[in-house]
Design an enzyme around this catalytic site. Structure first.
Site, PDB file in Angstrom:
ATOM      1  N   ASP A  35      49.623  48.612  43.453  1.00 32.81           N
ATOM      2  CA  ASP A  35      50.429  47.671  42.660  1.00 32.81           C
ATOM      3  C   ASP A  35      51.806  48.291  42.420  1.00 32.81           C
ATOM      4  O   ASP A  35      51.926  49.481  42.122  1.00 32.81           O
ATOM      5  CB  ASP A  35      49.734  47.370  41.327  1.00 32.81           C
ATOM      6  CG  ASP A  35      50.317  46.147  40.646  1.00 32.81           C
ATOM      7  OD1 ASP A  35      49.641  45.106  40.610  1.00 32.81           O
ATOM      8  OD2 ASP A  35      51.466  46.237  40.163  1.00 32.81           O
ATOM      9  N   ASN A  93      43.010  37.317  38.316  1.00 34.97           N
ATOM     10  CA  ASN A  93      43.581  36.268  37.484  1.00 34.97           C
ATOM     11  C   ASN A  93      43.731  34.989  38.301  1.00 34.97           C
ATOM     12  O   ASN A  93      44.183  35.035  39.451  1.00 34.97           O
ATOM     13  CB  ASN A  93      44.955  36.701  36.961  1.00 34.97           C
ATOM     14  CG  ASN A  93      44.860  37.865  35.993  1.00 34.97           C
ATOM     15  OD1 ASN A  93      44.023  37.857  35.107  1.00 34.97           O
ATOM     16  ND2 ASN A  93      45.697  38.873  36.182  1.00 34.97           N
ATOM     17  N   GLN A 100      48.221  34.213  36.006  1.00 36.46           N
ATOM     18  CA  GLN A 100      48.359  34.626  37.413  1.00 36.46           C
ATOM     19  C   GLN A 100      49.829  34.532  37.816  1.00 36.46           C
ATOM     20  O   GLN A 100      50.436  33.467  37.717  1.00 36.46           O
ATOM     21  CB  GLN A 100      47.502  33.728  38.317  1.00 36.46           C
ATOM     22  CG  GLN A 100      47.567  34.142  39.796  1.00 36.46           C
ATOM     23  CD  GLN A 100      46.697  33.255  40.700  1.00 36.46           C
ATOM     24  OE1 GLN A 100      46.186  32.215  40.259  1.00 36.46           O
ATOM     25  NE2 GLN A 100      46.544  33.644  41.935  1.00 36.46           N
ATOM     26  N   HIS A 106      44.104  37.863  44.687  1.00 35.30           N
ATOM     27  CA  HIS A 106      44.125  39.332  44.700  1.00 35.30           C
ATOM     28  C   HIS A 106      43.181  39.857  43.648  1.00 35.30           C
ATOM     29  O   HIS A 106      43.088  39.319  42.552  1.00 35.30           O
ATOM     30  CB  HIS A 106      45.541  39.884  44.471  1.00 35.30           C
ATOM     31  CG  HIS A 106      46.254  39.314  43.291  1.00 35.30           C
ATOM     32  ND1 HIS A 106      46.792  38.046  43.294  1.00 35.30           N
ATOM     33  CD2 HIS A 106      46.516  39.826  42.058  1.00 35.30           C
ATOM     34  CE1 HIS A 106      47.356  37.808  42.120  1.00 35.30           C
ATOM     35  NE2 HIS A 106      47.201  38.878  41.350  1.00 35.30           N
ATOM     36  N   HIS A 108      42.505  43.011  41.345  1.00 34.01           N
ATOM     37  CA  HIS A 108      43.034  44.273  40.825  1.00 34.01           C
ATOM     38  C   HIS A 108      41.876  45.263  40.734  1.00 34.01           C
ATOM     39  O   HIS A 108      40.770  44.906  40.316  1.00 34.01           O
ATOM     40  CB  HIS A 108      43.578  44.095  39.404  1.00 34.01           C
ATOM     41  CG  HIS A 108      44.753  43.172  39.272  1.00 34.01           C
ATOM     42  ND1 HIS A 108      46.042  43.637  39.166  1.00 34.01           N
ATOM     43  CD2 HIS A 108      44.838  41.828  39.205  1.00 34.01           C
ATOM     44  CE1 HIS A 108      46.877  42.604  39.024  1.00 34.01           C
ATOM     45  NE2 HIS A 108      46.167  41.495  39.050  1.00 34.01           N
TER      46      HIS A 108
HETATM   47  P1  AMP Z   1      48.697  38.728  38.605  1.00 36.85           P
HETATM   48  O1  AMP Z   1      49.287  38.575  37.233  1.00 36.85           O
HETATM   49  O2  AMP Z   1      47.204  38.930  38.580  1.00 36.85           O
HETATM   50  O3  AMP Z   1      49.128  37.608  39.525  1.00 36.85           O
HETATM   51  O4  AMP Z   1      49.256  40.091  39.164  1.00 36.85           O
HETATM   52  C1  AMP Z   1      50.253  40.211  40.139  1.00 36.85           C
HETATM   53  C2  AMP Z   1      50.445  41.674  40.383  1.00 36.85           C
HETATM   54  O5  AMP Z   1      51.197  41.830  41.570  1.00 36.85           O
HETATM   55  C3  AMP Z   1      51.173  42.416  39.266  1.00 36.85           C
HETATM   56  O6  AMP Z   1      50.348  43.481  38.784  1.00 36.85           O
HETATM   57  C4  AMP Z   1      52.435  42.932  39.953  1.00 36.85           C
HETATM   58  O7  AMP Z   1      52.851  44.190  39.481  1.00 36.85           O
HETATM   59  C5  AMP Z   1      52.001  42.979  41.419  1.00 36.85           C
HETATM   60  N1  AMP Z   1      53.093  42.885  42.394  1.00 36.85           N
HETATM   61  C6  AMP Z   1      54.120  41.997  42.406  1.00 36.85           C
HETATM   62  N2  AMP Z   1      54.902  42.215  43.488  1.00 36.85           N
HETATM   63  C7  AMP Z   1      54.366  43.258  44.158  1.00 36.85           C
HETATM   64  C8  AMP Z   1      54.704  43.965  45.356  1.00 36.85           C
HETATM   65  N3  AMP Z   1      55.801  43.636  46.072  1.00 36.85           N
HETATM   66  N4  AMP Z   1      53.920  44.988  45.751  1.00 36.85           N
HETATM   67  C9  AMP Z   1      52.831  45.330  45.029  1.00 36.85           C
HETATM   68  N5  AMP Z   1      52.440  44.700  43.909  1.00 36.85           N
HETATM   69  C10 AMP Z   1      53.199  43.679  43.469  1.00 36.85           C
END
Ligand code: AMP
Length: 124
Positions: A35, A93, A100, A106, A108
């Protein structure tokens, strides 16, 4: 019904090679990477390569092979990043209530420290 898949989301760009990622693991159907904004010493994401918004979208549309691959990739990624011995949390999420941010399924994986209780009760 799940929202339509947006091919311009950030994980679709990573899968197309348009954005970089710190890859941890790759299978035929999945990619795992760190992440970009880690919330724990171990914070990695496992995504299917197919265009799925969320878990219920994935479970309805993905092939049995893709679904099995996703589950296996999550377990293997937890092992690769060293999350197993100390304990870890997996979390996906979906939609507005879950906040989300990226509309591509995805999972985590968090670990490397005590993570507390899974959710605060309302009003806490
Ligand atoms: P969510 O709130 O479950 O949609 O989480 C999205 C996650 O994607 C967050 O923890 C962000 O930090 C992560 N994220 C966003 N852009 C990137 C990226 N380019 N590379 C890796 N992680 C990312």
């Amino acid at each position: 019904m799940a929202e339509a898949y947006d091919p311009n989301n950030v994980f679709a760009k990573i899968l197309r090679g348009e954005l970089p990622c710190k890859k941890v693991h790759e299978t035929r159907h999945c990619l795992a990477f760190h992440d970009i904004n880690p919330l724990a010493p171990i914070h990695v994401l496992v995504i299917p390569k197919g265009a799925y918004v969320s878990m219920e979208d994935f479970s309805a549309k993905a092939s049995a092979e893709e679904q099995a691959d996703f589950i296996q990739a999550i377990g293997e990624t937890a092992r690769i990043v060293g999350a197993v011995a100390g304990g870890y949390r997996i979390l996906a999420n979906s939609g507005a209530n879950a906040n989300q941010e990226v509309p591509h399924l995805h999972m985590h994986i968090f670990g490397g420290r005590y993570l507390g209780r899974m959710l605060k009760k309302e009003g806490e």
